[in-house]
Design an enzyme around this catalytic site. Structure first.
Site, PDB file in Angstrom:
ATOM      1  N   SER A 196       7.470  -3.632 -19.832  1.00 38.94           N
ATOM      2  CA  SER A 196       7.057  -2.378 -20.456  1.00 38.94           C
ATOM      3  C   SER A 196       7.673  -2.238 -21.840  1.00 38.94           C
ATOM      4  CB  SER A 196       7.549  -1.222 -19.577  1.00 38.94           C
ATOM      5  OG  SER A 196       7.457   0.001 -20.269  1.00 38.94           O
ATOM      6  N   LYS A 232      12.979  -2.844 -15.653  1.00 39.99           N
ATOM      7  CA  LYS A 232      12.105  -3.747 -16.419  1.00 39.99           C
ATOM      8  C   LYS A 232      12.968  -4.672 -17.280  1.00 39.99           C
ATOM      9  CE  LYS A 232       8.096  -2.211 -15.002  1.00 39.99           C
ATOM     10  NZ  LYS A 232       7.348  -3.037 -14.028  1.00 39.99           N
ATOM     11  N   THR A 272       9.030   0.158 -22.734  1.00 40.46           N
ATOM     12  CA  THR A 272      10.231   0.974 -22.546  1.00 40.46           C
ATOM     13  C   THR A 272      11.515   0.134 -22.664  1.00 40.46           C
ATOM     14  OG1 THR A 272      11.073   2.782 -21.175  1.00 40.46           O
ATOM     15  CG2 THR A 272      10.404   0.814 -20.019  1.00 40.46           C
ATOM     16  N   LEU A 323       0.823  -1.219   0.000  1.00 44.55           N
ATOM     17  CA  LEU A 323       0.000   0.000   0.000  1.00 44.55           C
ATOM     18  C   LEU A 323       0.855   1.267   0.000  1.00 44.55           C
ATOM     19  CD1 LEU A 323      -2.793  -1.067   2.567  1.00 44.55           C
ATOM     20  CD2 LEU A 323      -2.869  -1.225   0.073  1.00 44.55           C
ATOM     21  N   ASN A 351       0.631   1.909 -23.520  1.00 48.47           N
ATOM     22  CA  ASN A 351       0.156   2.958 -22.602  1.00 48.47           C
ATOM     23  C   ASN A 351      -1.264   2.700 -22.114  1.00 48.47           C
ATOM     24  OD1 ASN A 351       2.418   4.088 -24.206  1.00 48.47           O
ATOM     25  ND2 ASN A 351       1.993   5.942 -23.016  1.00 48.47           N
ATOM     26  N   TYR A 372      14.171   3.271 -14.291  1.00 53.28           N
ATOM     27  CA  TYR A 372      12.922   2.499 -14.280  1.00 53.28           C
ATOM     28  C   TYR A 372      12.908   1.510 -15.450  1.00 53.28           C
ATOM     29  CZ  TYR A 372       8.121   1.560 -15.724  1.00 53.28           C
ATOM     30  OH  TYR A 372       6.986   0.948 -16.174  1.00 53.28           O
ATOM     31  N   LYS A 404       7.290   2.919 -10.201  1.00 59.01           N
ATOM     32  CA  LYS A 404       6.970   3.069 -11.627  1.00 59.01           C
ATOM     33  C   LYS A 404       7.102   4.482 -12.202  1.00 59.01           C
ATOM     34  CE  LYS A 404       2.120   3.969 -10.863  1.00 59.01           C
ATOM     35  NZ  LYS A 404       0.744   3.713 -11.237  1.00 59.01           N
ATOM     36  N   ASN A 416       1.673  10.910 -16.143  1.00 56.64           N
ATOM     37  CA  ASN A 416       1.172  10.407 -17.421  1.00 56.64           C
ATOM     38  C   ASN A 416       0.058  11.282 -17.973  1.00 56.64           C
ATOM     39  OD1 ASN A 416       1.862   7.489 -15.779  1.00 56.64           O
ATOM     40  ND2 ASN A 416       2.848   7.935 -17.730  1.00 56.64           N
ATOM     41  N   ASN A 435       1.789   2.985  -2.442  1.00 54.00           N
ATOM     42  CA  ASN A 435       1.390   3.975  -3.457  1.00 54.00           C
ATOM     43  C   ASN A 435      -0.035   3.676  -3.939  1.00 54.00           C
ATOM     44  OD1 ASN A 435       1.780   6.117  -5.253  1.00 54.00           O
ATOM     45  ND2 ASN A 435       2.572   4.776  -6.867  1.00 54.00           N
TER      46      ASN A 435
HETATM   47  N1  UFG Z   1       2.552  14.148 -22.267  1.00 50.75           N
HETATM   48  C1  UFG Z   1       2.254  15.486 -22.316  1.00 50.75           C
HETATM   49  N2  UFG Z   1       1.906  16.114 -21.144  1.00 50.75           N
HETATM   50  C2  UFG Z   1       1.843  15.472 -19.946  1.00 50.75           C
HETATM   51  C3  UFG Z   1       2.153  14.088 -19.916  1.00 50.75           C
HETATM   52  C4  UFG Z   1       2.520  13.463 -21.097  1.00 50.75           C
HETATM   53  O1  UFG Z   1       2.299  16.115 -23.373  1.00 50.75           O
HETATM   54  O2  UFG Z   1       1.526  16.099 -18.931  1.00 50.75           O
HETATM   55  C5  UFG Z   1       2.888  13.444 -23.525  1.00 50.75           C
HETATM   56  C6  UFG Z   1       4.264  12.831 -23.555  1.00 50.75           C
HETATM   57  O3  UFG Z   1       5.216  13.747 -23.998  1.00 50.75           O
HETATM   58  C7  UFG Z   1       4.056  11.655 -24.512  1.00 50.75           C
HETATM   59  C8  UFG Z   1       2.606  11.238 -24.257  1.00 50.75           C
HETATM   60  O4  UFG Z   1       1.980  12.382 -23.677  1.00 50.75           O
HETATM   61  O5  UFG Z   1       4.163  12.076 -25.848  1.00 50.75           O
HETATM   62  C9  UFG Z   1       2.462  10.068 -23.325  1.00 50.75           C
HETATM   63  O6  UFG Z   1       3.177  10.313 -22.118  1.00 50.75           O
HETATM   64  P1  UFG Z   1       2.978   9.418 -20.817  1.00 50.75           P
HETATM   65  O7  UFG Z   1       3.834   9.992 -19.736  1.00 50.75           O
HETATM   66  O8  UFG Z   1       1.533   9.239 -20.528  1.00 50.75           O
HETATM   67  O9  UFG Z   1       3.509   7.982 -21.277  1.00 50.75           O
HETATM   68  P2  UFG Z   1       4.952   7.560 -21.788  1.00 50.75           P
HETATM   69  O10 UFG Z   1       4.742   6.963 -23.150  1.00 50.75           O
HETATM   70  O11 UFG Z   1       5.970   8.604 -21.662  1.00 50.75           O
HETATM   71  O12 UFG Z   1       5.306   6.463 -20.688  1.00 50.75           O
HETATM   72  C10 UFG Z   1       4.625   5.238 -20.653  1.00 50.75           C
HETATM   73  C11 UFG Z   1       4.604   4.654 -19.249  1.00 50.75           C
HETATM   74  C12 UFG Z   1       5.966   4.241 -18.801  1.00 50.75           C
HETATM   75  C13 UFG Z   1       6.655   3.446 -19.850  1.00 50.75           C
HETATM   76  C14 UFG Z   1       6.631   4.157 -21.175  1.00 50.75           C
HETATM   77  C15 UFG Z   1       7.311   3.411 -22.263  1.00 50.75           C
HETATM   78  O13 UFG Z   1       4.089   5.577 -18.323  1.00 50.75           O
HETATM   79  O14 UFG Z   1       5.822   3.435 -17.650  1.00 50.75           O
HETATM   80  O15 UFG Z   1       5.276   4.392 -21.522  1.00 50.75           O
HETATM   81  O16 UFG Z   1       6.531   2.487 -22.840  1.00 50.75           O
HETATM   82  F1  UFG Z   1       7.946   3.221 -19.504  1.00 50.75           F
END
Ligand code: UFG
Length: 339
Positions: free
Chosen positions: A124, A154, A126, A33, A180, A150, A84, A200, A35
């Protein structure tokens, strides 16, 4: 069949518990718990009309794991528990390596000792070498060259589990590479509830919609993509949860290690998501164009063919449903599980 779900109170974990319970599995959750909220499990029980067993336990705590395996006959483990946050992992790399690797090693050791040899691991997208390999990523594409600790955890956990499977012909490991996940259970009772400022995109947008945040920052609009904003493979969390069910079935009928992408194969831009969310919610999302976020790639989406062919799974829910269900969760729970 009894499945132990580590990190079962979290976003993907709680949705997976629903799908497992609805498909007749007995579910045991182990979660510290740190997070997340136990309330998620009460909601899982409400949705399914079934009960599950909860242990408040840190997966790094071998004695605690041992007690869980002593008290229960566990057929398969789905290992979600872990730190994460991509950005935080660059600030606290030792914590990330310590927690995310130690938990997997402890778990696999205790499982071995108790003759439980099936593990589904939360990996992931990633792990792909996205700076050198173009999308779509298929499971045979090159991995490594990760952009943050991170991502390396993975990558390393996959390798640890691959080596475990190679050492013992009775072991079955399924490494699932998520793209995603967004959306929520259609009941609106469970969903994503990040602590602090969301990292995210989707939770950030939905918090803007309920007035918890002022506006969205779009991280760059000068990428080499159709509208200049980043492109990702968004997948409904219920589709992802159903992918875990298929992975459990696969682990029961196979040994060795296998990797599967869990994505839709379709990329959407940040602007696509903003527009789709506005349409689903009827609320305008104010945004400003900000600097690119370090480490972000222009586009990242999956080749989902292997999962379809071998797991017999494919994502069936579209972007409209992802936005509708995110909004349904957020508007009914503007402050998440706490309020
Ligand atoms: N974005 C914005 N503004 C925000 C948040 C995100 O413009 O406030 C954009 C990012 O630049 C990206 C897209 O929205 O283009 C998605 O971003 P996220 O942070 O939602 O997701 P990511 O693809 O960066 O990350 C996700 C997971 C990670 C994983 C990664 C790689 O959160 O755990 O995919 O697969 F590692």
């Amino acid at each position: 069949m009894t499945v132990l779900v580590t990190g079962g109170t979290g976003y993907i974990g709680s949705h997976t518990c629903v799908v497992l319970l609805e498909n007749g599995y007995d579910v045991i959750v182990a979660d510290d718990l740190s997070n997340s909220s136990e309330e998620a499990l009460r909601r899982v029980e409400r949705i399914t009309g079934k009960t599950l067993t909860f242990y408040k336990a840190d997966v790094c705590d071998r004695a605690a794991l041992d007690r869980i395996f002593e008290a229960n006959k566990i057929d398969c483990v789905i290992h979600f528990a872990g730190f994460k946050a991509v950005g935080e992992s660059t600030q606290k790399p030792l914590e990330y390596y310590d927690n995310n690797l130690a938990s997997t090693i402890s778990l696999a050791k205790v499982m071995s000792e108790h003759g439980c040899k099936r593990m589904i691991f939360s990996s992931s997208a990633t792990v792909y070498d996205g700076r050198n390999v173009p999308s779509p990523f298929s499971e045979t594409d090159r991995t490594g060259n990760c952009t943050n600790p991170y991502g390396w955890t993975k990558f390393m956990n996959e390798q640890i589990l691959r080596d475990w499977a190679a050492s013992d012909p009775g072991v079955s490991v399924v490494n699932l590479r998520y793209f995603n996940p967004i959306g929520a259970h259609p009941s609106g009772l469970i969903g994503e509830d990040p602590s602090g400022i969301p990292n995210n995109l989707m939770p950030y947008i939905s918090q803007v919609a309920v007035g918890r945040r002022d506006h969205l920052n779009i991280f760059g609009n000068d990428y080499d993509t159709p509208d200049g904003t980043g492109v990702r493979d968004y997948i409904h969390v219920m589709d992802l949860a159903e992918g875990h069910l298929k992975a459990v079935e696969y682990a029961v009928s196979h040994t060795g290690e296998e990797v599967f992408n869990l994505g839709t194969g379709t990329g959407y831009s940040v602007m696509d998501i903003v527009k789709a969310f506005e349409k689903a919610s009827g609320i305008r999302i104010p945004y400003v164009i900000a600097e690119r976020r370090p480490g972000d790639l222009a586009e990242l989406y999956s080749d989902p063919v292997k999962s379809k062919k071998i797991l017999g799974w494919e994502a069936v829910r579209g972007l409209e449903e992802m936005c509708r269900d995110t909004w349904n969760w957020q508007k009914n729970n503007p402050n998440g599980y706490e309020g």
